[in-house]
Design a protein around this motif. Structure first.
Motif, PDB file in Angstrom:
ATOM      1  N   THR A 148       1.027  -1.089   0.371  1.00 39.78           N
ATOM      2  CA  THR A 148       0.131   0.043  -0.152  1.00 39.78           C
ATOM      3  C   THR A 148       0.889   0.709   0.114  1.00 39.78           C
ATOM      4  O   THR A 148       2.012   1.354   0.554  1.00 39.78           O
ATOM      5  CB  THR A 148      -0.687  -0.139   1.353  1.00 39.78           C
ATOM      6  OG1 THR A 148      -0.180   0.180   2.705  1.00 39.78           O
ATOM      7  CG2 THR A 148      -1.652  -0.760   1.477  1.00 39.78           C
ATOM      8  N   SER A 164      -7.860   0.154  -5.161  1.00 41.33           N
ATOM      9  CA  SER A 164      -8.370   0.699  -3.894  1.00 41.33           C
ATOM     10  C   SER A 164      -9.078  -0.014  -3.521  1.00 41.33           C
ATOM     11  O   SER A 164     -10.058  -0.419  -4.502  1.00 41.33           O
ATOM     12  CB  SER A 164      -8.763   2.455  -4.494  1.00 41.33           C
ATOM     13  OG  SER A 164      -7.665   3.220  -5.098  1.00 41.33           O
ATOM     14  N   GLY A 245      -8.014  -3.496   4.692  1.00 44.26           N
ATOM     15  CA  GLY A 245      -9.083  -3.554   3.481  1.00 44.26           C
ATOM     16  C   GLY A 245     -10.519  -3.725   3.152  1.00 44.26           C
ATOM     17  O   GLY A 245     -10.338  -4.899   4.268  1.00 44.26           O
ATOM     18  N   LEU A 268      -7.157   2.478   0.968  1.00 44.57           N
ATOM     19  CA  LEU A 268      -6.155   1.337   0.789  1.00 44.57           C
ATOM     20  C   LEU A 268      -6.072   1.851  -0.731  1.00 44.57           C
ATOM     21  O   LEU A 268      -6.911   1.264  -2.087  1.00 44.57           O
ATOM     22  CB  LEU A 268      -5.968   0.815   1.561  1.00 44.57           C
ATOM     23  CG  LEU A 268      -6.135   0.227   2.966  1.00 44.57           C
ATOM     24  CD1 LEU A 268      -6.416  -1.268   3.709  1.00 44.57           C
ATOM     25  CD2 LEU A 268      -4.794   1.058   3.045  1.00 44.57           C
ATOM     26  N   ARG A 269      -4.883   2.340  -0.634  1.00 45.89           N
ATOM     27  CA  ARG A 269      -3.954   2.432  -2.421  1.00 45.89           C
ATOM     28  C   ARG A 269      -2.877   1.121  -2.690  1.00 45.89           C
ATOM     29  O   ARG A 269      -2.429   1.262  -2.107  1.00 45.89           O
ATOM     30  CB  ARG A 269      -3.729   3.654  -2.925  1.00 45.89           C
ATOM     31  CG  ARG A 269      -4.828   4.538  -2.799  1.00 45.89           C
ATOM     32  CD  ARG A 269      -4.151   6.167  -3.049  1.00 45.89           C
ATOM     33  NE  ARG A 269      -3.282   6.840  -1.869  1.00 45.89           N
ATOM     34  CZ  ARG A 269      -2.314   7.539  -2.029  1.00 45.89           C
ATOM     35  NH1 ARG A 269      -2.582   7.037  -3.576  1.00 45.89           N
ATOM     36  NH2 ARG A 269      -1.136   7.302  -1.584  1.00 45.89           N
ATOM     37  N   TRP A 270      -3.730   0.336  -3.359  1.00 44.64           N
ATOM     38  CA  TRP A 270      -2.462  -0.910  -3.228  1.00 44.64           C
ATOM     39  C   TRP A 270      -1.128  -0.969  -4.635  1.00 44.64           C
ATOM     40  O   TRP A 270      -2.318  -0.103  -5.687  1.00 44.64           O
ATOM     41  CB  TRP A 270      -2.534  -2.165  -3.715  1.00 44.64           C
ATOM     42  CG  TRP A 270      -3.011  -2.680  -2.364  1.00 44.64           C
ATOM     43  CD1 TRP A 270      -4.911  -2.283  -1.873  1.00 44.64           C
ATOM     44  CD2 TRP A 270      -2.997  -3.432  -1.045  1.00 44.64           C
ATOM     45  NE1 TRP A 270      -5.192  -2.743  -0.726  1.00 44.64           N
ATOM     46  CE2 TRP A 270      -4.002  -3.479  -0.456  1.00 44.64           C
ATOM     47  CE3 TRP A 270      -1.738  -4.017  -1.507  1.00 44.64           C
ATOM     48  CZ2 TRP A 270      -3.958  -4.628   0.789  1.00 44.64           C
ATOM     49  CZ3 TRP A 270      -1.946  -4.834  -0.529  1.00 44.64           C
ATOM     50  CH2 TRP A 270      -2.183  -5.566   0.950  1.00 44.64           C
TER      51      TRP A 270
END
Length: 302
Positions: A148, A164, A245, A268-270
């Motif tokens: 992340t 996301s 997440g 959350l951004r992966w």
């Protein structure tokens, strides 16, 4: 120190025993070869070759020098060629780390597309624990890590956001929050928030485990855990809560843990990240494959 062109001139002449053929092989003039060999002989103080109008031969000193230099030069050139191949992504195995079941499933599709595009390369997917991903990357044990953002670390490059997902608060199943349809970021002041391992970047720890709520209320830190399953075990035992997440509901359903949506949290951004000095063509090609497969405007996990 010997220059590369000096070594090549000496070794090639020792094998060809002919100034003209040596010059042709090295794409230089015969005069250039003669000058280079003469310079080497002045530096050594002894002749390396005997020359007549009909033939060129190594002296005893020249032969010994050749026998000692050739294996080392072969090793150097082989190592350099291997580095070029790796840099161009022509051969070898790419090692990519992920944390958690969802990350592994996500990368499996990217790896399949990458292999179709680059059949000369292989991909090894490795599951890392929370505490391992960054040390593995820095030590060169893996080439890329799926994790992340944000990852604000010197020498680390982040690719684009791939997926996301909504954030949720994992709490003990008997906690009052477990009976609610959602919680807010201000509610984090009412729980102990478990901590990520110190091996992760400070930017990630601040994003996952803030010290205060947006309103400035302090959030009590709980114990830390080195793996995600340790984190869930601590939560189930009533030791604290943790933000996760949305995919955790699917992959980590447990009777002692409840997942409650956080209504006002950013997603959350992966994405992938890698070492700046390890940005080979193969690494970039895998990042592009993952992007092409996953990075679409609707790539979200609710």
């Amino acid at each position: 120190m010997l220059e590369r062109h000096e070594l090549e001139a000496f070794l090639t002449l020792a094998e060809e025993l002919h100034f003209g053929r040596t010059a042709d092989r090295l794409h230089v003039s015969t005069a250039r070869i003669s000058q280079t060999i003469a310079k080497l002989e002045r530096r050594t103080g002894v002749p390396l070759f005997t020359r007549t109008s009909r033939r060129v031969e190594l002296t005893a000193v020249g032969r010994r020098l050749y026998e000692e230099i050739r294996p080392a030069w072969n090793q150097i050139t082989t190592a350099f060629e291997r580095a070029i191949d790796i840099g161009r992504g022509l051969t070898g195995t790419l090692s990519v780390a992920f944390v958690g079941a969802a990350g592994g499933q996500l990368l499996a599709g990217a790896a399949e597309l990458f292999r179709r595009r680059r059949p000369d390369c292989d991909v090894r997917l490795r599951e890392a624990q929370l505490a391992d991903s960054m040390p593995w990357l820095r030590d060169g044990e893996v080439d890329l890590v799926l994790g992340t953002f944000p990852v604000d670390e010197p020498g680390i490059v982040s690719g684009p956001v791939l997926v996301s997902e909504a954030r949720m608060l994992a709490v003990p199943s008997q906690h009052p929050f477990a009976r609610r349809t959602s919680v807010s970021l201000e509610d984090l002041a009412k729980v102990k928030l478990l901590q990520l391992p110190d091996t992760l970047p400070a930017s990630l720890r601040e994003d996952w485990t803030p010290r205060t709520t947006p309103g400035g209320r302090p959030i009590d830190p709980g114990p830390s855990a080195a793996t995600f399953n340790e984190m869930l075990t601590l939560i189930g035992a009533g030791r604290g809560a943790f933000t996760v997440g949305a995919q955790a509901r699917r992959y980590y359903a447990r009777p002692d843990v409840a997942y409650v949506p956080i209504s006002d949290a950013s997603p959350l951004r992966w994405g992938l990240f890698w070492r700046a000095d390890g940005a080979t063509a193969r690494v970039r090609a895998f990042a592009q494959a993952a992007h092409d497969l996953l990075a679409v405007p609707s790539a979200t996990v609710p």
